[in-house]
Design a protein around this motif. Sequence first.
Motif, PDB file in Angstrom:
ATOM      1  N   GLU A 415     -25.394 104.750 -11.869  1.00 37.61           N
ATOM      2  CA  GLU A 415     -24.573 103.749 -12.540  1.00 37.61           C
ATOM      3  C   GLU A 415     -25.424 102.525 -12.911  1.00 37.61           C
ATOM      4  O   GLU A 415     -25.315 101.982 -14.011  1.00 37.61           O
ATOM      5  CB  GLU A 415     -23.499 103.332 -11.533  1.00 37.61           C
ATOM      6  CG  GLU A 415     -22.197 102.871 -12.081  1.00 37.61           C
ATOM      7  CD  GLU A 415     -21.319 102.386 -10.928  1.00 37.61           C
ATOM      8  OE1 GLU A 415     -21.371 101.200 -10.616  1.00 37.61           O
ATOM      9  OE2 GLU A 415     -20.612 103.220 -10.329  1.00 37.61           O
ATOM     10  N   ALA A 416     -26.284 102.119 -11.984  1.00 40.40           N
ATOM     11  CA  ALA A 416     -27.140 100.948 -12.227  1.00 40.40           C
ATOM     12  C   ALA A 416     -28.059 101.204 -13.429  1.00 40.40           C
ATOM     13  O   ALA A 416     -28.256 100.337 -14.283  1.00 40.40           O
ATOM     14  CB  ALA A 416     -27.965 100.637 -10.986  1.00 40.40           C
ATOM     15  N   LEU A 417     -28.590 102.430 -13.509  1.00 44.01           N
ATOM     16  CA  LEU A 417     -29.492 102.750 -14.625  1.00 44.01           C
ATOM     17  C   LEU A 417     -28.739 102.759 -15.955  1.00 44.01           C
ATOM     18  O   LEU A 417     -29.269 102.380 -16.997  1.00 44.01           O
ATOM     19  CB  LEU A 417     -30.163 104.106 -14.387  1.00 44.01           C
ATOM     20  CG  LEU A 417     -31.196 104.126 -13.256  1.00 44.01           C
ATOM     21  CD1 LEU A 417     -31.555 105.549 -12.873  1.00 44.01           C
ATOM     22  CD2 LEU A 417     -32.443 103.365 -13.659  1.00 44.01           C
ATOM     23  N   LEU A 418     -27.476 103.183 -15.901  1.00 49.61           N
ATOM     24  CA  LEU A 418     -26.695 103.251 -17.146  1.00 49.61           C
ATOM     25  C   LEU A 418     -26.172 101.887 -17.593  1.00 49.61           C
ATOM     26  O   LEU A 418     -26.093 101.612 -18.790  1.00 49.61           O
ATOM     27  CB  LEU A 418     -25.501 104.200 -16.963  1.00 49.61           C
ATOM     28  CG  LEU A 418     -25.834 105.688 -16.877  1.00 49.61           C
ATOM     29  CD1 LEU A 418     -24.583 106.488 -16.538  1.00 49.61           C
ATOM     30  CD2 LEU A 418     -26.421 106.190 -18.202  1.00 49.61           C
ATOM     31  N   TYR A 419     -25.817 101.026 -16.632  1.00 54.70           N
ATOM     32  CA  TYR A 419     -25.110  99.795 -17.019  1.00 54.70           C
ATOM     33  C   TYR A 419     -25.871  98.496 -16.773  1.00 54.70           C
ATOM     34  O   TYR A 419     -25.388  97.432 -17.147  1.00 54.70           O
ATOM     35  CB  TYR A 419     -23.736  99.749 -16.337  1.00 54.70           C
ATOM     36  CG  TYR A 419     -22.857 100.876 -16.826  1.00 54.70           C
ATOM     37  CD1 TYR A 419     -22.317 100.823 -18.113  1.00 54.70           C
ATOM     38  CD2 TYR A 419     -22.627 102.005 -16.064  1.00 54.70           C
ATOM     39  CE1 TYR A 419     -21.550 101.873 -18.604  1.00 54.70           C
ATOM     40  CE2 TYR A 419     -21.865 103.059 -16.546  1.00 54.70           C
ATOM     41  CZ  TYR A 419     -21.331 102.990 -17.814  1.00 54.70           C
ATOM     42  OH  TYR A 419     -20.576 104.026 -18.302  1.00 54.70           O
ATOM     43  N   ALA A 420     -27.044  98.569 -16.156  1.00 56.27           N
ATOM     44  CA  ALA A 420     -27.788  97.331 -15.873  1.00 56.27           C
ATOM     45  C   ALA A 420     -28.118  96.569 -17.153  1.00 56.27           C
ATOM     46  O   ALA A 420     -28.171  95.339 -17.166  1.00 56.27           O
ATOM     47  CB  ALA A 420     -29.069  97.657 -15.111  1.00 56.27           C
ATOM     48  N   LYS A 421     -28.314  97.302 -18.245  1.00 61.14           N
ATOM     49  CA  LYS A 421     -28.693  96.642 -19.503  1.00 61.14           C
ATOM     50  C   LYS A 421     -27.614  95.682 -19.993  1.00 61.14           C
ATOM     51  O   LYS A 421     -27.910  94.741 -20.735  1.00 61.14           O
ATOM     52  CB  LYS A 421     -29.029  97.667 -20.578  1.00 61.14           C
ATOM     53  CG  LYS A 421     -27.847  98.508 -20.998  1.00 61.14           C
ATOM     54  CD  LYS A 421     -28.278  99.526 -22.026  1.00 61.14           C
ATOM     55  CE  LYS A 421     -27.149 100.370 -22.581  1.00 61.14           C
ATOM     56  NZ  LYS A 421     -25.995 100.641 -21.726  1.00 61.14           N
ATOM     57  N   GLU A 422     -26.390  95.895 -19.567  1.00 62.60           N
ATOM     58  CA  GLU A 422     -25.292  95.066 -20.082  1.00 62.60           C
ATOM     59  C   GLU A 422     -25.267  93.657 -19.503  1.00 62.60           C
ATOM     60  O   GLU A 422     -24.613  92.781 -20.048  1.00 62.60           O
ATOM     61  CB  GLU A 422     -23.935  95.729 -19.790  1.00 62.60           C
ATOM     62  CG  GLU A 422     -23.858  97.212 -20.026  1.00 62.60           C
ATOM     63  CD  GLU A 422     -23.995  97.601 -21.494  1.00 62.60           C
ATOM     64  OE1 GLU A 422     -24.204  96.707 -22.328  1.00 62.60           O
ATOM     65  OE2 GLU A 422     -23.925  98.810 -21.794  1.00 62.60           O
ATOM     66  N   ILE A 423     -25.977  93.447 -18.375  1.00 65.81           N
ATOM     67  CA  ILE A 423     -25.828  92.141 -17.716  1.00 65.81           C
ATOM     68  C   ILE A 423     -26.819  91.093 -18.211  1.00 65.81           C
ATOM     69  O   ILE A 423     -26.751  89.936 -17.798  1.00 65.81           O
ATOM     70  CB  ILE A 423     -25.898  92.265 -16.165  1.00 65.81           C
ATOM     71  CG1 ILE A 423     -27.251  92.816 -15.712  1.00 65.81           C
ATOM     72  CG2 ILE A 423     -24.760  93.131 -15.647  1.00 65.81           C
ATOM     73  CD1 ILE A 423     -27.420  92.765 -14.206  1.00 65.81           C
ATOM     74  N   ARG A 424     -27.745  91.487 -19.083  1.00 58.20           N
ATOM     75  CA  ARG A 424     -28.645  90.522 -19.717  1.00 58.20           C
ATOM     76  C   ARG A 424     -28.828  90.948 -21.176  1.00 58.20           C
ATOM     77  O   ARG A 424     -28.932  92.134 -21.460  1.00 58.20           O
ATOM     78  CB  ARG A 424     -30.022  90.488 -19.032  1.00 58.20           C
ATOM     79  CG  ARG A 424     -30.037  89.939 -17.608  1.00 58.20           C
ATOM     80  CD  ARG A 424     -29.841  88.434 -17.558  1.00 58.20           C
ATOM     81  NE  ARG A 424     -29.985  87.910 -16.206  1.00 58.20           N
ATOM     82  CZ  ARG A 424     -29.040  87.936 -15.260  1.00 58.20           C
ATOM     83  NH1 ARG A 424     -27.874  88.472 -15.524  1.00 58.20           N
ATOM     84  NH2 ARG A 424     -29.247  87.429 -14.062  1.00 58.20           N
ATOM     85  N   PRO A 425     -28.892  89.979 -22.088  1.00 57.73           N
ATOM     86  CA  PRO A 425     -28.982  90.370 -23.500  1.00 57.73           C
ATOM     87  C   PRO A 425     -30.383  90.838 -23.939  1.00 57.73           C
ATOM     88  O   PRO A 425     -30.536  91.352 -25.035  1.00 57.73           O
ATOM     89  CB  PRO A 425     -28.599  89.071 -24.234  1.00 57.73           C
ATOM     90  CG  PRO A 425     -28.902  87.967 -23.267  1.00 57.73           C
ATOM     91  CD  PRO A 425     -28.779  88.536 -21.888  1.00 57.73           C
ATOM     92  N   HIS A 426     -31.384  90.685 -23.083  1.00 64.07           N
ATOM     93  CA  HIS A 426     -32.759  91.004 -23.502  1.00 64.07           C
ATOM     94  C   HIS A 426     -32.957  92.472 -23.893  1.00 64.07           C
ATOM     95  O   HIS A 426     -32.378  93.363 -23.291  1.00 64.07           O
ATOM     96  CB  HIS A 426     -33.744  90.688 -22.369  1.00 64.07           C
ATOM     97  CG  HIS A 426     -33.771  89.239 -22.017  1.00 64.07           C
ATOM     98  ND1 HIS A 426     -33.948  88.782 -20.738  1.00 64.07           N
ATOM     99  CD2 HIS A 426     -33.632  88.139 -22.784  1.00 64.07           C
ATOM    100  CE1 HIS A 426     -33.916  87.469 -20.730  1.00 64.07           C
ATOM    101  NE2 HIS A 426     -33.720  87.051 -21.959  1.00 64.07           N
TER     102      HIS A 426
END
Length: 452
Positions: A415-426
């Motif tokens: 889950e972290a690998l799939l959704y971590a990108k959403e918590i920072r716009p970079h």
Amino acid sequence: MSILSSYKDMFGSSFHCKCGVQHAVPLKHVVIKQNAEEGVPSILDSEKLGKRGLMVCDDNTWKFAGKRISEVLSNNGYDIKVCLLNQKPMVIPDESAITQILLEFEPSMDFLIAVGSGTINDLTRFISHRTGKPYIVFATAPSMDGYASTVSPLLINGFKRTYITVHPLAIIADIDMLCSAPDDMILAGFGDILGKVTSLADWQLGVILAEERLCPVAKNMVQSALEEVVSKASQIAQRKSEGIQALMEALILSGVAMMMVGNSRPASGSEHHISHYIEMKYFMEGRQPLLHGTKVGLAVLYTVALYNELASLDPKNIDIQQLVKTKIPYEEWCQKIKEVFGPIAQEVIGLNDRQNWDSVVYERRLHNIKEKWETHLKPLLSSVPRLDTVKEWLQRAGANFTPQALGIEQNLMEEALLYAKEIRPHYTILRLADDLGFLEEKVKKIINLALV
Ligand SMILES: [Zn+2]
Ligand SMILES: [Zn+2]
């Protein structure tokens, strides 16, 4: 020559950089030596801040260093009040800790001293910024790279948000104390530095694909700090002072690099976003937090694996029309975010630019990726070390950062690998894999690679 000494002219100065920006490093004093606590009064004297200060520490750092520093300071005419943070089992950088420090702080005080590592430093820096009173830090463990940072990640309403704060005037550390820091803290520091493998690469992805600015001085600073620490991995495992000194210097320089460029790009990328994601989930579930650098050291195995995977992609296989047609619509994505992030979903949705879902914008981004693949992207993706190499570095340092060893369930990791990108716009490797439409497929492939 130590790596820090090659940059010492930068401290307390500003200079015009070849990247076109005027950089400032307002951090004036960095002292790592034996009996460093004896030198605290002379640093404060040189800054002429006044004589009243608030020392922020917890039970451990009070015993470890705070008590002695307080004695040394009162012997030198300083009046120090102590704010002892005593949340159990550990201090969390949240509303309650902030309130406690503010309650102890008095307007007549001239400065603050943080005695501790990550959380205590983040909290003191935040209060220093909000009260306008300068602060110094006495570092008790080489556990994370936030000492020289100018931002504070705080957990407010359960969401990890980064607040703009202020730099310390001085970072002081006793080398014997650093060498005797708990094993897990030293290994966390090593993990945080190892994270730079992909934070530096992600920064360059942002430069190639999102028109960000690269500062070669900051990049080289972090790169050489990383190389120095990797070359001393065995000395770090054996707690030799040259190894621990290199680790502490690298952690400070990572912070200086962020200070110079005014953002976290040189030292924090997708590996940090994964770490933040796990941290938030742990918090929501009331679980005891893991050290920041430990999670980064674990996450970097996956982000490196993803770089390795993408390096072998043939750009001919990027079917732009098909990707545009099958991209998840914005509304569907919002629904998914609500399911995954629950109470903090609105914050996450607000962080992501709706424009990213616009098919014209997405198509343009894909063309850009395809055009720059051979010339820019492939060389960058291939420059990231192989996963086996990074694992070997961890082994040499004596770190066992697997999800099993840390008690992280496989589904949380996925889950972290799939959704971590959403918590920072970079823009990061996670966003690139997502743009190319195979983040899910790659996550399934790499999920077990960190285990062996
Ligand atoms: Zn970090
Ligand atoms: Zn620059």
